[in-house]
Design a protein around this motif. Sequence first.
Motif, PDB file in Angstrom:
ATOM      1  N   ILE A  97       0.874  -1.163   0.000  1.00  0.00           N
ATOM      2  CA  ILE A  97       0.000   0.000   0.000  1.00  0.00           C
ATOM      3  C   ILE A  97       0.908   1.209   0.000  1.00  0.00           C
ATOM      4  CG2 ILE A  97      -1.708   1.312   1.322  1.00  0.00           C
ATOM      5  CD1 ILE A  97      -2.666  -1.431   2.444  1.00  0.00           C
ATOM      6  N   GLY A  98       0.621   2.165  -0.872  1.00  0.00           N
ATOM      7  CA  GLY A  98       1.500   3.330  -0.934  1.00  0.00           C
ATOM      8  C   GLY A  98       0.822   4.567  -1.461  1.00  0.00           C
ATOM      9  N   ASP A  99       1.497   5.696  -1.261  1.00  0.00           N
ATOM     10  CA  ASP A  99       1.059   6.966  -1.814  1.00  0.00           C
ATOM     11  C   ASP A  99       1.503   7.016  -3.276  1.00  0.00           C
ATOM     12  OD1 ASP A  99       0.055   7.863   0.637  1.00  0.00           O
ATOM     13  OD2 ASP A  99       1.991   8.722   1.223  1.00  0.00           O
ATOM     14  N   VAL A 100       0.627   7.460  -4.148  1.00  0.00           N
ATOM     15  CA  VAL A 100       0.970   7.587  -5.562  1.00  0.00           C
ATOM     16  C   VAL A 100       1.745   8.905  -5.708  1.00  0.00           C
ATOM     17  CG1 VAL A 100       0.071   7.839  -7.898  1.00  0.00           C
ATOM     18  CG2 VAL A 100      -1.048   6.281  -6.274  1.00  0.00           C
ATOM     19  N   ILE A 101       3.004   8.778  -6.151  1.00  0.00           N
ATOM     20  CA  ILE A 101       3.841   9.971  -6.277  1.00  0.00           C
ATOM     21  C   ILE A 101       4.225  10.297  -7.717  1.00  0.00           C
ATOM     22  CG2 ILE A 101       4.749   9.795  -3.939  1.00  0.00           C
ATOM     23  CD1 ILE A 101       7.330   8.607  -5.180  1.00  0.00           C
ATOM     24  N   GLY A 102       3.781   9.483  -8.637  1.00  0.00           N
ATOM     25  CA  GLY A 102       4.130   9.749 -10.025  1.00  0.00           C
ATOM     26  C   GLY A 102       3.291   8.958 -10.980  1.00  0.00           C
TER      27      GLY A 102
END
Length: 102
Positions: A97-102
């Motif tokens: 699970i992660g933050d979308v940074i690109g």
Amino acid sequence: MSVSLQVIYPISEGTTFDYGYYSQTHMKLVAEHMGPHIEKTLVTKGVAGGPDLPPPFYAIATITFADQAAMGAALKGAGPVMADLPNFTNVQPQMLIGDVIG
């Protein structure tokens, strides 16, 4: 901020994965039970791990959500999706699970 859930199916000795069932049945369950909260879904079938190397994963499913709340709502409805796993694989999937940074 958009967040993503990646479900990763690693290949190891003795494991199996039914791509037909996965694409035709399992992903329909994802859409049915989690779909209202999903922004986008991308499934990648592993074909190589580099030049002349076998793939390390059967597949990686990337699902993006508008925010953490949307992902939380989707995961609340994911029971039938998780229960379907034995119908197409004997792999214990990994998740990121992660933050979308690109």
